[in-house]
Design an enzyme around this catalytic site. Structure first.
Site, PDB file in Angstrom:
ATOM      1  N   CYS A   1       1.817  -6.913  -6.957  1.00  0.00           N
ATOM      2  CA  CYS A   1       1.903  -7.891  -7.795  1.00  0.00           C
ATOM      3  C   CYS A   1       0.654  -8.158  -8.789  1.00  0.00           C
ATOM      4  O   CYS A   1      -0.542  -7.430  -7.979  1.00  0.00           O
ATOM      5  CB  CYS A   1       2.229  -9.318  -7.466  1.00  0.00           C
ATOM      6  SG  CYS A   1       1.133  -9.949  -6.189  1.00  0.00           S
TER       7      CYS A   1
ATOM      8  N   LYS B   1      -9.296  -5.283   0.318  1.00  0.00           N
ATOM      9  CA  LYS B   1      -9.789  -4.449  -0.886  1.00  0.00           C
ATOM     10  C   LYS B   1     -11.242  -3.936  -0.658  1.00  0.00           C
ATOM     11  O   LYS B   1     -12.006  -4.463   0.084  1.00  0.00           O
ATOM     12  CB  LYS B   1     -10.222  -5.772  -1.972  1.00  0.00           C
ATOM     13  CG  LYS B   1      -8.783  -6.398  -2.370  1.00  0.00           C
ATOM     14  CD  LYS B   1      -8.106  -5.618  -3.331  1.00  0.00           C
ATOM     15  CE  LYS B   1      -6.810  -6.203  -3.998  1.00  0.00           C
ATOM     16  NZ  LYS B   1      -6.423  -5.147  -5.069  1.00  0.00           N
TER      17      LYS B   1
ATOM     18  N   THR C   1      -4.264 -10.583   1.035  1.00  0.00           N
ATOM     19  CA  THR C   1      -5.326 -10.041   0.646  1.00  0.00           C
ATOM     20  C   THR C   1      -6.734 -10.756   1.082  1.00  0.00           C
ATOM     21  O   THR C   1      -7.036 -11.907   1.035  1.00  0.00           O
ATOM     22  CB  THR C   1      -5.262  -9.871  -0.916  1.00  0.00           C
ATOM     23  OG1 THR C   1      -3.947  -9.399  -1.164  1.00  0.00           O
ATOM     24  CG2 THR C   1      -6.423  -9.099  -1.622  1.00  0.00           C
TER      25      THR C   1
ATOM     26  N   LYS D   1       4.769  -2.437  -9.550  1.00  0.00           N
ATOM     27  CA  LYS D   1       4.585  -3.835 -10.169  1.00  0.00           C
ATOM     28  C   LYS D   1       4.993  -4.002 -11.370  1.00  0.00           C
ATOM     29  O   LYS D   1       5.152  -3.035 -12.134  1.00  0.00           O
ATOM     30  CB  LYS D   1       2.931  -3.898 -10.225  1.00  0.00           C
ATOM     31  CG  LYS D   1       2.271  -3.912  -9.004  1.00  0.00           C
ATOM     32  CD  LYS D   1       0.550  -3.919  -9.381  1.00  0.00           C
ATOM     33  CE  LYS D   1      -0.236  -3.897  -7.989  1.00  0.00           C
ATOM     34  NZ  LYS D   1      -1.674  -3.754  -8.292  1.00  0.00           N
TER      35      LYS D   1
ATOM     36  N   GLU E   1      -4.317   2.316  -0.969  1.00  0.00           N
ATOM     37  CA  GLU E   1      -3.919   2.327  -2.357  1.00  0.00           C
ATOM     38  C   GLU E   1      -4.939   2.794  -3.283  1.00  0.00           C
ATOM     39  O   GLU E   1      -6.305   2.570  -3.134  1.00  0.00           O
ATOM     40  CB  GLU E   1      -3.694   1.067  -2.790  1.00  0.00           C
ATOM     41  CG  GLU E   1      -2.194   0.619  -2.418  1.00  0.00           C
ATOM     42  CD  GLU E   1      -2.214  -0.936  -3.094  1.00  0.00           C
ATOM     43  OE1 GLU E   1      -1.921  -0.967  -4.169  1.00  0.00           O
ATOM     44  OE2 GLU E   1      -2.128  -1.794  -2.155  1.00  0.00           O
TER      45      GLU E   1
ATOM     46  N   ASP F   1       1.433 -11.904  -2.442  1.00  0.00           N
ATOM     47  CA  ASP F   1       0.991 -12.836  -2.058  1.00  0.00           C
ATOM     48  C   ASP F   1       0.284 -13.682  -2.904  1.00  0.00           C
ATOM     49  O   ASP F   1      -0.525 -14.596  -2.518  1.00  0.00           O
ATOM     50  CB  ASP F   1      -0.112 -12.459  -0.767  1.00  0.00           C
ATOM     51  CG  ASP F   1      -1.352 -11.739  -1.173  1.00  0.00           C
ATOM     52  OD1 ASP F   1      -1.093 -11.022  -2.150  1.00  0.00           O
ATOM     53  OD2 ASP F   1      -2.279 -11.574  -0.628  1.00  0.00           O
TER      54      ASP F   1
ATOM     55  N   ASP G   1      -1.162   3.242  -7.438  1.00  0.00           N
ATOM     56  CA  ASP G   1      -1.111   2.251  -8.062  1.00  0.00           C
ATOM     57  C   ASP G   1      -1.469   2.215  -9.533  1.00  0.00           C
ATOM     58  O   ASP G   1      -0.571   2.276 -10.417  1.00  0.00           O
ATOM     59  CB  ASP G   1      -1.986   0.991  -7.345  1.00  0.00           C
ATOM     60  CG  ASP G   1      -1.932  -0.040  -8.110  1.00  0.00           C
ATOM     61  OD1 ASP G   1      -1.152  -0.549  -9.032  1.00  0.00           O
ATOM     62  OD2 ASP G   1      -2.326  -1.027  -7.266  1.00  0.00           O
TER      63      ASP G   1
ATOM     64  N   LYS H   1      -3.895  -6.799   3.728  1.00  0.00           N
ATOM     65  CA  LYS H   1      -4.569  -6.036   2.474  1.00  0.00           C
ATOM     66  C   LYS H   1      -6.075  -6.099   2.235  1.00  0.00           C
ATOM     67  O   LYS H   1      -6.526  -7.356   1.681  1.00  0.00           O
ATOM     68  CB  LYS H   1      -3.491  -6.022   1.195  1.00  0.00           C
ATOM     69  CG  LYS H   1      -3.933  -5.190   0.348  1.00  0.00           C
ATOM     70  CD  LYS H   1      -3.179  -5.295  -0.942  1.00  0.00           C
ATOM     71  CE  LYS H   1      -3.272  -4.284  -2.008  1.00  0.00           C
ATOM     72  NZ  LYS H   1      -2.323  -4.327  -2.929  1.00  0.00           N
TER      73      LYS H   1
ATOM     74  N   ASP I   1      -7.138  -1.164  -0.118  1.00  0.00           N
ATOM     75  CA  ASP I   1      -6.773  -0.815  -1.797  1.00  0.00           C
ATOM     76  C   ASP I   1      -8.104  -0.745  -2.309  1.00  0.00           C
ATOM     77  O   ASP I   1      -8.766  -1.615  -2.313  1.00  0.00           O
ATOM     78  CB  ASP I   1      -6.070  -1.955  -2.430  1.00  0.00           C
ATOM     79  CG  ASP I   1      -5.749  -1.792  -3.944  1.00  0.00           C
ATOM     80  OD1 ASP I   1      -6.151  -0.711  -4.455  1.00  0.00           O
ATOM     81  OD2 ASP I   1      -5.296  -2.687  -4.662  1.00  0.00           O
TER      82      ASP I   1
END
Length: 327
Positions: free
Chosen positions: A274, A150, A125, A246, A201, A298, A224, A148, A175
């Protein structure tokens, strides 16, 4: 024999900070449930999440309330009706899975009739920030195979372009954490498509995701915050291309497995995701990760230190837990 319960909370420093559209954190505050029956013990970890109205104190109290039921023989199956989906049930469900495996002298994979778990590659991330900060952070992780990113709304086109420049070879998923609006959806979607993003996401707020039914998309979208349990799949399947499972949302591995099968039946792609926790929270999710299309576990890599024993990482490759940790 009856099951004895212990509930504790722990705070784990994050390396730097973890920033998404809803805010920034410097510590991962987790709750650990431990169950003991005779000479055997099991443990599970959850991360209470304010987005869903959860607090550390509230989750701990919810778990403790079930101590008398556990003493009277409440098992993992009964737990599904005794508690609603969420972080509290996750910690207890995973602890009961671990206890069940220890009592049987088998792994959880064996209990499920699955092959031995193997290593998987997790996303890594990059927190939300200015394009310049995100590019600098990405450059440090540019050799990782899957990143990933953000995002959060205004300025996302510049962010994703800066990230792609800093990591020209990495696969990208993003995401938005509910940070986009209908007004900027097309522009942000186009920027992601141009950067070769493979998955987006939760672009819109969960309360507004019905609008996805009428929106063209150049990149697949993944539920999500809109997704919690298998009961959500009938509504979400026409709107999304993928789902992020998750355990803190499903309320544990038991429901996560049911959700996985429900999503596959609707031909949805699956991400195993997660909250920010330790290896103990990631270990049960490795069961799902074996067959997931995307793995995002991660969190231990984002902490200043992880619990010992923890999962073993080689770069972005993560290995299944040993029995001394879980399962």
């Amino acid at each position: 024999m009856t099951i004895a319960l212990e509930v504790t909370t722990e705070s784990w420093p994050i390396e730097g900070a973890f920033t998404i559209a809803r805010g920034s954190r410097t510590h991962a505050h987790v709750v650990v449930a431990r169950v003991r029956e005779g000479d055997h013990a099991g443990q599970g970890e959850c991360v209470p999440y304010p987005r869903y109205g959860e607090t550390v104190d509230g989750v701990m109290e919810d778990i403790r309330k079930l101590a008398p039921e556990l003493e009277r023989g409440l098992d993992r199956h009964g737990l599904q009706q005794a508690m609603p989906a969420g972080a509290a049930r996750n910690a207890l469900d995973c602890a009961l899975w671990d206890l069940e495996a220890k009592k049987a002298g088998k792994t959880v994979a064996e209990l499920l009739g699955l092959p031995a778990l193997g290593p998987v590659v997790t996303a890594y991330t990059i927190s939300l920030g200015t394009p310049e900060k995100m590019a600098a952070d990405t450059a440090k992780a540019a050799e990782r195979p899957l990143l990933k990113i953000k995002l959060g709304g205004a300025g996302d086109a510049e962010r994703i372009a800066a990230v792609r420049t800093a990591a020209p070879k990495a696969r990208l998923i993003v995401d938005a954490n509910e940070g986009w609006s209908l007004a900027d959806f097309d522009a942000h979607m186009s920027a992601c498509a141009e950067a070769g993003v493979e998955l987006i996401e939760q672009p819109l707020p969960a309360a507004e995701d019905a609008a996805l039914a009428g929106l063209a998309r150049k990149v697949p979208v993944c539920a999500d915050e809109s997704l919690h349990t298998s009961a959500d799949i009938p509504r979400l399947a026409p709107l999304y291309d993928a789902v992020n499972i998750k355990l803190d949302k499903t309320g544990g591995l038991t429901e996560a497995l049911a959700l996985f099968e429900a999503a596959r039946a609707q031909k949805l792609a699956i991400m195993t995701g997660c909250m920010v926790g330790t290896s103990l929270a990631m270990a049960p999710a490795m069961i799902l990760a074996q067959r997931a299309d995307f793995v995002d576990l991660d969190a231990p890599l984002l902490l200043a230190t992880d619990r010992v024993p923890g999962l073993r990482f080689e770069g972005s490759t993560m290995y299944p837990a040993g029995a001394d940790l879980w399962g």
